[in-house]
Scaffold this motif. Structure first.
Motif, PDB file in Angstrom:
ATOM      1  N   GLN A  69      19.389  18.286   3.897  1.00 53.08           N
ATOM      2  CA  GLN A  69      20.813  18.195   4.225  1.00 53.08           C
ATOM      3  C   GLN A  69      21.170  16.830   4.799  1.00 53.08           C
ATOM      4  OE1 GLN A  69      22.232  21.371   6.697  1.00 53.08           O
ATOM      5  NE2 GLN A  69      24.347  20.696   6.633  1.00 53.08           N
ATOM      6  N   ASN A  70      20.280  16.252   5.602  1.00 53.41           N
ATOM      7  CA  ASN A  70      20.515  14.926   6.187  1.00 53.41           C
ATOM      8  C   ASN A  70      19.381  13.978   5.796  1.00 53.41           C
ATOM      9  OD1 ASN A  70      22.908  15.681   7.544  1.00 53.41           O
ATOM     10  ND2 ASN A  70      21.741  16.492   9.251  1.00 53.41           N
ATOM     11  N   PRO A  71      19.347  13.560   4.518  1.00 51.58           N
ATOM     12  CA  PRO A  71      18.223  12.737   4.047  1.00 51.58           C
ATOM     13  C   PRO A  71      18.227  11.328   4.644  1.00 51.58           C
ATOM     14  CG  PRO A  71      19.927  12.845   2.381  1.00 51.58           C
ATOM     15  CD  PRO A  71      20.342  13.804   3.464  1.00 51.58           C
ATOM     16  N   ALA A  72      17.038  10.803   4.897  1.00 56.33           N
ATOM     17  CA  ALA A  72      16.896   9.433   5.366  1.00 56.33           C
ATOM     18  C   ALA A  72      17.015   8.478   4.177  1.00 56.33           C
ATOM     19  CB  ALA A  72      15.544   9.250   6.053  1.00 56.33           C
ATOM     20  N   PRO A  73      17.529   7.273   4.394  1.00 54.92           N
ATOM     21  CA  PRO A  73      17.573   6.298   3.305  1.00 54.92           C
ATOM     22  C   PRO A  73      16.147   5.927   2.883  1.00 54.92           C
ATOM     23  CG  PRO A  73      19.004   5.639   5.125  1.00 54.92           C
ATOM     24  CD  PRO A  73      18.174   6.767   5.625  1.00 54.92           C
ATOM     25  N   VAL A  74      15.888   5.942   1.586  1.00 53.72           N
ATOM     26  CA  VAL A  74      14.548   5.644   1.064  1.00 53.72           C
ATOM     27  C   VAL A  74      14.639   4.507   0.050  1.00 53.72           C
ATOM     28  CG1 VAL A  74      12.568   6.528  -0.210  1.00 53.72           C
ATOM     29  CG2 VAL A  74      13.740   7.998   1.448  1.00 53.72           C
ATOM     30  N   LEU A  75      13.816   3.478   0.258  1.00 59.10           N
ATOM     31  CA  LEU A  75      13.744   2.341  -0.664  1.00 59.10           C
ATOM     32  C   LEU A  75      12.499   2.492  -1.525  1.00 59.10           C
ATOM     33  CD1 LEU A  75      14.751  -0.488  -1.588  1.00 59.10           C
ATOM     34  CD2 LEU A  75      13.261  -1.464   0.168  1.00 59.10           C
ATOM     35  N   GLN A  76      12.699   2.601  -2.834  1.00 57.83           N
ATOM     36  CA  GLN A  76      11.581   2.704  -3.763  1.00 57.83           C
ATOM     37  C   GLN A  76      11.055   1.308  -4.078  1.00 57.83           C
ATOM     38  OE1 GLN A  76      10.328   5.587  -4.560  1.00 57.83           O
ATOM     39  NE2 GLN A  76      11.973   6.848  -3.696  1.00 57.83           N
ATOM     40  N   LEU A  77       9.730   1.176  -4.088  1.00 57.19           N
ATOM     41  CA  LEU A  77       9.103  -0.113  -4.354  1.00 57.19           C
ATOM     42  C   LEU A  77       8.471  -0.109  -5.736  1.00 57.19           C
ATOM     43  CD1 LEU A  77       7.364  -0.763  -0.903  1.00 57.19           C
ATOM     44  CD2 LEU A  77       9.639  -1.480  -1.659  1.00 57.19           C
ATOM     45  N   SER A  78       8.671  -1.191  -6.468  1.00 57.32           N
ATOM     46  CA  SER A  78       8.085  -1.325  -7.794  1.00 57.32           C
ATOM     47  C   SER A  78       6.799  -2.134  -7.705  1.00 57.32           C
ATOM     48  CB  SER A  78       9.075  -2.003  -8.749  1.00 57.32           C
ATOM     49  OG  SER A  78       9.405  -3.302  -8.273  1.00 57.32           O
ATOM     50  N   ALA A  79       6.005  -2.083  -8.754  1.00 54.39           N
ATOM     51  CA  ALA A  79       4.743  -2.810  -8.768  1.00 54.39           C
ATOM     52  C   ALA A  79       4.995  -4.305  -8.698  1.00 54.39           C
ATOM     53  CB  ALA A  79       3.964  -2.454 -10.032  1.00 54.39           C
ATOM     54  N   ALA A  80       4.072  -5.008  -8.012  1.00 59.20           N
ATOM     55  CA  ALA A  80       4.197  -6.458  -7.893  1.00 59.20           C
ATOM     56  C   ALA A  80       3.991  -7.097  -9.250  1.00 59.20           C
ATOM     57  CB  ALA A  80       3.184  -6.990  -6.880  1.00 59.20           C
ATOM     58  N   VAL A 125      13.055  12.971   5.668  1.00 57.27           N
ATOM     59  CA  VAL A 125      12.478  12.247   4.537  1.00 57.27           C
ATOM     60  C   VAL A 125      12.343  13.194   3.341  1.00 57.27           C
ATOM     61  CG1 VAL A 125      10.507  10.910   3.711  1.00 57.27           C
ATOM     62  CG2 VAL A 125      11.219  10.748   6.112  1.00 57.27           C
ATOM     63  N   PRO A 126      12.969  12.875   2.202  1.00 53.46           N
ATOM     64  CA  PRO A 126      12.852  13.738   1.009  1.00 53.46           C
ATOM     65  C   PRO A 126      11.399  13.842   0.551  1.00 53.46           C
ATOM     66  CG  PRO A 126      14.658  12.161   0.778  1.00 53.46           C
ATOM     67  CD  PRO A 126      13.872  11.737   1.987  1.00 53.46           C
ATOM     68  N   GLN A 127      11.024  15.036   0.099  1.00 50.61           N
ATOM     69  CA  GLN A 127       9.668  15.279  -0.378  1.00 50.61           C
ATOM     70  C   GLN A 127       9.698  15.551  -1.884  1.00 50.61           C
ATOM     71  OE1 GLN A 127       7.085  14.867   1.681  1.00 50.61           O
ATOM     72  NE2 GLN A 127       8.471  14.492   3.400  1.00 50.61           N
ATOM     73  N   ALA A 128       8.708  15.027  -2.584  1.00 45.74           N
ATOM     74  CA  ALA A 128       8.625  15.205  -4.029  1.00 45.74           C
ATOM     75  C   ALA A 128       8.499  16.687  -4.379  1.00 45.74           C
ATOM     76  CB  ALA A 128       7.438  14.434  -4.587  1.00 45.74           C
ATOM     77  N   GLY A 129       9.262  17.122  -5.367  1.00 44.64           N
ATOM     78  CA  GLY A 129       9.211  18.502  -5.812  1.00 44.64           C
ATOM     79  C   GLY A 129      10.030  19.462  -4.991  1.00 44.64           C
ATOM     80  N   GLN A 130      10.738  18.964  -3.972  1.00 36.34           N
ATOM     81  CA  GLN A 130      11.567  19.815  -3.131  1.00 36.34           C
ATOM     82  C   GLN A 130      13.027  19.388  -3.221  1.00 36.34           C
ATOM     83  OE1 GLN A 130      10.099  20.012   0.894  1.00 36.34           O
ATOM     84  NE2 GLN A 130       7.984  20.422   0.266  1.00 36.34           N
ATOM     85  N   ASP A 131      13.928  20.300  -2.845  1.00 38.90           N
ATOM     86  CA  ASP A 131      15.346  19.982  -2.842  1.00 38.90           C
ATOM     87  C   ASP A 131      15.641  18.913  -1.801  1.00 38.90           C
ATOM     88  OD1 ASP A 131      15.738  21.886  -4.788  1.00 38.90           O
ATOM     89  OD2 ASP A 131      16.297  23.462  -3.360  1.00 38.90           O
ATOM     90  N   ASP A 167       0.806  -1.224   0.000  1.00 32.16           N
ATOM     91  CA  ASP A 167       0.000   0.000   0.000  1.00 32.16           C
ATOM     92  C   ASP A 167       0.837   1.271   0.000  1.00 32.16           C
ATOM     93  OD1 ASP A 167       1.044  -0.401   2.501  1.00 32.16           O
ATOM     94  OD2 ASP A 167      -0.799   0.080   3.600  1.00 32.16           O
ATOM     95  N   THR A 168       2.106   1.179  -0.395  1.00 32.91           N
ATOM     96  CA  THR A 168       2.963   2.363  -0.466  1.00 32.91           C
ATOM     97  C   THR A 168       3.999   2.173  -1.565  1.00 32.91           C
ATOM     98  OG1 THR A 168       4.448   3.834   0.762  1.00 32.91           O
ATOM     99  CG2 THR A 168       4.601   1.488   1.250  1.00 32.91           C
ATOM    100  N   GLY A 169       4.481   3.304  -2.084  1.00 36.50           N
ATOM    101  CA  GLY A 169       5.478   3.231  -3.143  1.00 36.50           C
ATOM    102  C   GLY A 169       6.913   3.365  -2.661  1.00 36.50           C
ATOM    103  N   GLN A 170       7.102   3.630  -1.347  1.00 36.10           N
ATOM    104  CA  GLN A 170       8.455   3.749  -0.823  1.00 36.10           C
ATOM    105  C   GLN A 170       8.470   3.507   0.675  1.00 36.10           C
ATOM    106  OE1 GLN A 170       9.531   7.845  -1.772  1.00 36.10           O
ATOM    107  NE2 GLN A 170       8.808   8.565   0.211  1.00 36.10           N
ATOM    108  N   LEU A 171       9.651   3.169   1.171  1.00 38.62           N
ATOM    109  CA  LEU A 171       9.868   2.982   2.601  1.00 38.62           C
ATOM    110  C   LEU A 171      11.039   3.857   3.023  1.00 38.62           C
ATOM    111  CD1 LEU A 171       9.552  -0.919   2.968  1.00 38.62           C
ATOM    112  CD2 LEU A 171       7.865   0.804   3.638  1.00 38.62           C
ATOM    113  N   ALA A 172      10.841   4.663   4.053  1.00 36.81           N
ATOM    114  CA  ALA A 172      11.902   5.534   4.578  1.00 36.81           C
ATOM    115  C   ALA A 172      12.442   4.937   5.866  1.00 36.81           C
ATOM    116  CB  ALA A 172      11.370   6.937   4.813  1.00 36.81           C
ATOM    117  N   PHE A 173      13.753   4.763   5.911  1.00 32.11           N
ATOM    118  CA  PHE A 173      14.425   4.208   7.092  1.00 32.11           C
ATOM    119  C   PHE A 173      15.273   5.309   7.725  1.00 32.11           C
ATOM    120  CE2 PHE A 173      13.738   0.900   4.013  1.00 32.11           C
ATOM    121  CZ  PHE A 173      13.290  -0.192   4.737  1.00 32.11           C
ATOM    122  N   LYS A 174      14.923   5.726   8.919  1.00 29.74           N
ATOM    123  CA  LYS A 174      15.709   6.750   9.596  1.00 29.74           C
ATOM    124  C   LYS A 174      16.940   6.097  10.226  1.00 29.74           C
ATOM    125  CE  LYS A 174      11.771   9.778  10.419  1.00 29.74           C
ATOM    126  NZ  LYS A 174      10.994  10.573  11.405  1.00 29.74           N
TER     127      LYS A 174
END
Length: 259
Positions: free
Chosen positions: A189-200, A180-186, A157-164
Motif C-alpha cells: 500500500q505504501n511502496p518505497a521508491p525503488v531504482l532498478q540497476l542495469s548491468a555495467a 519494499v516491494p517483493q518479487a512475486g507479491q502484490d 553487487d545488487t540489482g536495485q536500490l530501495a529508498f525509504k
C-alpha cells in the motif's frame, strides 16, 4: 371463491415484486460499496513517491535520478520530503540539485566499512536528504514536484536500490513510503521508491568496438590510397599518349612543309 383466489394471487404477485425490488436494492448497495472499497485500496498505487528513471542506471556508474512526489490530499500541501539512502549499499557521492522554493539538508554518518573512490578512502556517506518548503506552501493539491539527486558510484553487487521516503503535509500528517516491494507479491500500500540497476557496460565489448572502428578506418584509408594511385597511373598514361600524338603531329607537319 373466485374473488378470494384472485385476491390471493394479486397479493402474492405484489409481495414477489416487493421482494425482487428489495433484492435488487441490496445488490446495488453491495456493488457500490465494493467499488468504493476497491478505489480506496487502489488509490495509493497510482500516486506514490517514485524514483526515476527506472532501469537506466548502470552498476558502478553515476546517475542523476528524480524523486517524484505527488500531492495526494485535497486540503493540504506537502511541505517536507525526506529520503533515506540504503544503509546496506552506501553511496560515496550524493549531491542534491537546487530546487526553487525548497531548502535542502544533507545528513551524513560514519561508515563501518570505508569506501574507496578514485583511489581515496571515504569513511562517511550520506544517509538522508531532506527537502523543506522555504515559503511554507510546498506542493499544492493536484501538483507534483521532482527532487533531483546525483548518485555515484552505484553499487555493483545488487540489482536495485530501495529508498525509504517520508512525506509530510501542512496538516502535520506523515505518510511513510517505506514498504519494499517483493518479487512475486502484490505491490504494498505504501511502496518505497525503488531504482532498478542495469548491468555495467562491457569494457571488452567496448574495446572490440573501438578496434573494429579503427580497422574500418584503416581499410577506408587504404582504399582511398589505392584509388588515388590508380588515378595517377591513368593520368600518366593519358599524358604519355597525348605527348606521343603531339610529336607525331609535329613530324607530319614538318614533312608537309619540306615537300
Amino acid at each position: 371463491m373466485r374473488v378470494s383466489r384472485t385476491t390471493s394471487r394479486s397479493a402474492s404477485r405484489s409481495a414477489s415484486r416487493h421482494a425482487s425490488r428489495r433484492a435488487l436494492s441490496r445488490v446495488a448497495a453491495a456493488t457500490a460499496a465494493a467499488g468504493t472499497a476497491v478505489l480506496a485500496l487502489s488509490a495509493p498505487a497510482f500516486a506514490h513517491v517514485t524514483v526515476q528513471p527506472e532501469g537506466t542506471a548502470a552498476k558502478g556508474g553515476y546517475a542523476v535520478v528524480d524523486f517524484k512526489v505527488p500531492n495526494e490530499r485535497d486540503t493540504a500541501s506537502t511541505t517536507e520530503v525526506e529520503v533515506s539512502l540504503p544503509a546496506g549499499h552506501p553511496i560515496a557521492s550524493v549531491m542534491p540539485e537546487s530546487v526553487p522554493g525548497w531548502n535542502v539538508q544533507v545528513t551524513k554518518a560514519k561508515l563501518d566499512k570505508p569506501l574507496t573512490m578514485h583511489g581515496e578512502k571515504i569513511d562517511e556517506a550520506v544517509t538522508k536528504v531532506t527537502w523543506t518548503a522555504a515559503d511554507g506552501k510546498g506542493i499544492r493539491p493536484g501538483y507534483f514536484q521532482k527532487f533531483p539527486l546525483s548518485l555515484g558510484a552505484l553499487p555493483e553487487d545488487t540489482g536495485q536500490l530501495a529508498f525509504k521516503a517520508l512525506q509530510t503535509y501542512s496538516d502535520k500528517e506523515v505518510v511513510r513510503w517505506i514498504e519494499v516491494p517483493q518479487a512475486g507479491q502484490d505491490e504494498p500500500q505504501n511502496p518505497a521508491p525503488v531504482l532498478q540497476l542495469s548491468a555495467a557496460a562491457d569494457e571488452h565489448s567496448t574495446a572490440n568496438a573501438e578496434d573494429a572502428s579503427d580497422t574500418t578506418a584503416n581499410a577506408a584509408a587504404a582504399t582511398d590510397s589505392h584509388d588515388t594511385d590508380v588515378t595517377a597511373r591513368v593520368l600518366a598514361v593519358v599524358g604519355i599518349a597525348v605527348g606521343v600524338a603531339g610529336v607525331a603531329y609535329g613530324v607530319l607537319a614538318g614533312r608537309r612543309r619540306t615537300a
